[in-house]
Scaffold this active site. Structure first.
Site, PDB file in Angstrom:
ATOM      1  N   GLY A  46      -7.041   4.179  10.677  1.00 16.52           N
ATOM      2  CA  GLY A  46      -7.704   2.921  10.320  1.00 16.52           C
ATOM      3  C   GLY A  46      -7.873   2.661   8.833  1.00 16.52           C
ATOM      4  O   GLY A  46      -8.620   1.757   8.447  1.00 16.52           O
ATOM      5  N   THR A  47      -7.156   3.398   7.997  1.00 19.41           N
ATOM      6  CA  THR A  47      -7.319   3.181   6.543  1.00 19.41           C
ATOM      7  C   THR A  47      -6.884   1.772   6.134  1.00 19.41           C
ATOM      8  O   THR A  47      -7.530   1.128   5.308  1.00 19.41           O
ATOM      9  CB  THR A  47      -6.504   4.213   5.730  1.00 19.41           C
ATOM     10  OG1 THR A  47      -5.164   4.228   6.231  1.00 19.41           O
ATOM     11  CG2 THR A  47      -7.096   5.598   5.814  1.00 19.41           C
ATOM     12  N   GLY A  48      -5.789   1.300   6.736  1.00 18.20           N
ATOM     13  CA  GLY A  48      -5.274  -0.029   6.365  1.00 18.20           C
ATOM     14  C   GLY A  48      -6.220  -1.135   6.813  1.00 18.20           C
ATOM     15  O   GLY A  48      -6.456  -2.106   6.079  1.00 18.20           O
ATOM     16  N   CYS A  49      -6.783  -0.983   8.023  1.00 17.57           N
ATOM     17  CA  CYS A  49      -7.747  -1.975   8.539  1.00 17.57           C
ATOM     18  C   CYS A  49      -8.961  -2.032   7.612  1.00 17.57           C
ATOM     19  O   CYS A  49      -9.445  -3.110   7.242  1.00 17.57           O
ATOM     20  CB  CYS A  49      -8.205  -1.584   9.942  1.00 17.57           C
ATOM     21  SG  CYS A  49      -6.869  -1.368  11.121  1.00 17.57           S
ATOM     22  N   THR A  78      -7.035   9.835   8.698  1.00 17.36           N
ATOM     23  CA  THR A  78      -6.768   8.553   8.036  1.00 17.36           C
ATOM     24  C   THR A  78      -6.552   7.434   9.061  1.00 17.36           C
ATOM     25  O   THR A  78      -5.882   6.455   8.770  1.00 17.36           O
ATOM     26  CB  THR A  78      -5.524   8.659   7.120  1.00 17.36           C
ATOM     27  OG1 THR A  78      -4.425   9.110   7.926  1.00 17.36           O
ATOM     28  CG2 THR A  78      -5.734   9.591   5.951  1.00 17.36           C
ATOM     29  N   LYS A  81       0.839  -1.201   0.000  1.00 20.83           N
ATOM     30  CA  LYS A  81       0.000   0.000   0.000  1.00 20.83           C
ATOM     31  C   LYS A  81       0.874   1.252   0.000  1.00 20.83           C
ATOM     32  O   LYS A  81       1.809   1.336   0.789  1.00 20.83           O
ATOM     33  CB  LYS A  81      -0.885   0.017   1.260  1.00 20.83           C
ATOM     34  CG  LYS A  81      -1.827  -1.164   1.359  1.00 20.83           C
ATOM     35  CD  LYS A  81      -2.545  -1.182   2.693  1.00 20.83           C
ATOM     36  CE  LYS A  81      -1.612  -1.432   3.858  1.00 20.83           C
ATOM     37  NZ  LYS A  81      -2.328  -1.730   5.120  1.00 20.83           N
TER      38      LYS A  81
HETATM   39  N1  LIG Z   1      -4.528  10.448   1.903  1.00 24.06           N
HETATM   40  C1  LIG Z   1      -4.951   9.404   1.183  1.00 24.06           C
HETATM   41  N2  LIG Z   1      -5.708   9.589   0.079  1.00 24.06           N
HETATM   42  C2  LIG Z   1      -6.147   8.551  -0.657  1.00 24.06           C
HETATM   43  N3  LIG Z   1      -5.860   7.264  -0.383  1.00 24.06           N
HETATM   44  C3  LIG Z   1      -5.097   7.012   0.702  1.00 24.06           C
HETATM   45  C4  LIG Z   1      -4.600   8.047   1.540  1.00 24.06           C
HETATM   46  N4  LIG Z   1      -3.883   7.489   2.564  1.00 24.06           N
HETATM   47  C5  LIG Z   1      -3.951   6.146   2.364  1.00 24.06           C
HETATM   48  N5  LIG Z   1      -4.657   5.849   1.244  1.00 24.06           N
HETATM   49  C6  LIG Z   1      -4.995   4.518   0.739  1.00 24.06           C
HETATM   50  O1  LIG Z   1      -5.583   3.811   1.839  1.00 24.06           O
HETATM   51  C7  LIG Z   1      -5.225   2.436   1.804  1.00 24.06           C
HETATM   52  C8  LIG Z   1      -4.491   2.088   3.091  1.00 24.06           C
HETATM   53  O2  LIG Z   1      -3.147   2.513   2.959  1.00 24.06           O
HETATM   54  P1  LIG Z   1      -2.200   2.987   4.130  1.00 24.06           P
HETATM   55  O3  LIG Z   1      -0.838   3.029   3.558  1.00 24.06           O
HETATM   56  O4  LIG Z   1      -2.759   4.238   4.737  1.00 24.06           O
HETATM   57  O5  LIG Z   1      -2.383   1.802   5.150  1.00 24.06           O
HETATM   58  P2  LIG Z   1      -1.938   1.706   6.641  1.00 24.06           P
HETATM   59  O6  LIG Z   1      -0.778   2.589   6.909  1.00 24.06           O
HETATM   60  O7  LIG Z   1      -1.803   0.262   6.928  1.00 24.06           O
HETATM   61  O8  LIG Z   1      -3.187   2.263   7.417  1.00 24.06           O
HETATM   62  P3  LIG Z   1      -3.479   2.223   8.999  1.00 24.06           P
HETATM   63  O9  LIG Z   1      -2.193   1.800   9.657  1.00 24.06           O
HETATM   64  O10 LIG Z   1      -3.902   3.618   9.299  1.00 24.06           O
HETATM   65  O11 LIG Z   1      -4.592   1.280   9.255  1.00 24.06           O
HETATM   66  C9  LIG Z   1      -4.395   2.271   0.521  1.00 24.06           C
HETATM   67  O12 LIG Z   1      -5.253   1.922  -0.535  1.00 24.06           O
HETATM   68  C10 LIG Z   1      -3.809   3.666   0.321  1.00 24.06           C
HETATM   69  O13 LIG Z   1      -3.423   3.889  -1.011  1.00 24.06           O
HETATM   70  C1  LIG Z   2      -6.414  -2.293  17.282  1.00 27.88           C
HETATM   71  C2  LIG Z   2      -5.708  -1.567  16.208  1.00 27.88           C
HETATM   72  N1  LIG Z   2      -5.411  -2.194  15.045  1.00 27.88           N
HETATM   73  C3  LIG Z   2      -4.792  -1.532  14.055  1.00 27.88           C
HETATM   74  C4  LIG Z   2      -4.421  -0.213  14.186  1.00 27.88           C
HETATM   75  C5  LIG Z   2      -3.683   0.501  13.065  1.00 27.88           C
HETATM   76  O1  LIG Z   2      -4.333   1.659  12.620  1.00 27.88           O
HETATM   77  P1  LIG Z   2      -3.589   3.084  12.545  1.00 27.88           P
HETATM   78  O2  LIG Z   2      -2.250   2.850  11.889  1.00 27.88           O
HETATM   79  O3  LIG Z   2      -4.479   3.958  11.740  1.00 27.88           O
HETATM   80  O4  LIG Z   2      -3.388   3.586  13.955  1.00 27.88           O
HETATM   81  C6  LIG Z   2      -4.726   0.422  15.411  1.00 27.88           C
HETATM   82  N2  LIG Z   2      -4.404   1.699  15.648  1.00 27.88           N
HETATM   83  N3  LIG Z   2      -5.367  -0.286  16.397  1.00 27.88           N
END
Ligand SMILES: Nc1ncnc2c1ncn2[C@@H]1O[C@H](COP(=O)(O)OP(=O)(O)OP(=O)(O)O)[C@@H](O)[C@H]1O
Ligand SMILES: Cc1ncc(COP(=O)(O)O)c(N)n1
Length: 268
Positions: free
Chosen positions: A206-209, A204, A173
């Protein structure tokens, strides 16, 4: 109705973890179930406390779901320790779990270590070979390959190296790079790029979750991997575009924007 299980940590402020996963499953028309690995006390500004559950409790949650209800897909998020990872791996193997999405959660956006550093090896050994798809962000991919990633070409190379660790598909990602939000999918043969506009917001959390849960929901609904990732990318982009400015830090994404809009609950 398709049933989707999340095995992850609880986020008290509801933006990430189990809470984000269940909202995503519901918004995408699937039935959500959960096995909690750890309880975190966190809000939009940071993580303040983590309490891991004991392995018997983790195993019991997973086993009693599989013993009673068909699970069409499972997403694994925060797994915390080697013991919990080994327990999850054993349970999923015994139950013949399918459509396994592994989000290798290591560090929160607020920089709190959600995976014990010594548990990274267990994650690679136990969970990556079970994964239909693994979805590291840039820092997680860097930790897995022990190298640095600064460009889309680097992301492709990282995807190849992580593929060799055993998952059937790898998505790197690109949320943490600058420019458009580009994600790379590699299935051992082809690289597919998913490009979305970068939305200028700090909300942003929880975007990855949310993204990995959306992939699991679409796999449960019968989408092929590439189509599931494409649909999940659309979902996360909309959820970020309408994210909520809650709290004093990074607010959460909006899971029900399209549904609320259609129901006339949102007046802009
Ligand atoms: N500012 C943004 N605008 C559009 N898409 C985004 C943005 N930030 C993240 N994304 C998209 O969101 C999804 C999750 O990516 P990201 O790299 O943020 O994951 P992450 O770091 O594991 O997230 P988190 O740790 O917050 O749960 C991917 O599809 C990424 O391209
Ligand atoms: C329980 C749990 N699982 C996953 C994340 C990652 O999300 P983020 O990177 O946005 O803090 C989090 N903060 N908490």
């Amino acid at each position: 109705m398709k049933n989707v299980l999340t095995i992850a940590g609880s986020d008290s402020c509801g933006g990430a973890g189990i809470q984000a996963d269940l909202k995503t499953f519901s918004a995408l028309g699937t039935y959500g179930m959960s096995a909690i690995t750890a309880v975190t006390a966190q809000n939009t500004t940071g993580v303040f406390m983590v309490k891991e559950l004991d392995v018997e409790t983790v195993a019991a949650q997973i086993n009693c779901i599989y013993d009673d209800i068909e699970v069409h897909a499972v997403k694994i998020g925060m797994v915390s320790s080697s013991e919990i990872i080994e327990t999850i791996g054993r349970c999923l193997m015994e139950k013949g779990a399918r459509n396994i999405v592994v989000d290798p959660v290591m560090v929160s956006k607020s920089k709190y270590k959600l995976l014990r550093p010594e548990a990274c090896a267990a994650l690679v050994k136990v969970l990556l070979p079970l994964a239909d798809v693994v979805t590291p962000n840039i820092p997680e991919a860097e930790e897995l390959i022990k190298g640095s990633i600064g460009t889309v070409e680097d992301m492709k190379q990282a995807a190849r190296e992580i593929y060799d660790m055993g998952p059937k598909n790898v998505i790197i990602k690109g949320g943490h790079l600058a420019g458009d939000a580009v994600d790379v999918l590699y299935d051992g043969r082809r690289m597919v790029l998913f490009e979305g506009p970068r939305i200028a917001t700090r909300n942003t959390h929880g975007t990855g979750c949310t993204f990995s849960s959306a992939i699991a929901a679409y796999l449960a609904r019968g989408y092929a991997m590439k189509e599931a990732v494409g649909a999940a990318k659309e979902y996360i982009t909309t959820a970020i575009a309408h994210s909520l400015a809650l709290g004093r830090g990074a607010g959460p994404t909006h899971h029900f924007y399209s549904l609320y809009k259609k129901a006339g609950l949102i007046h802009e």
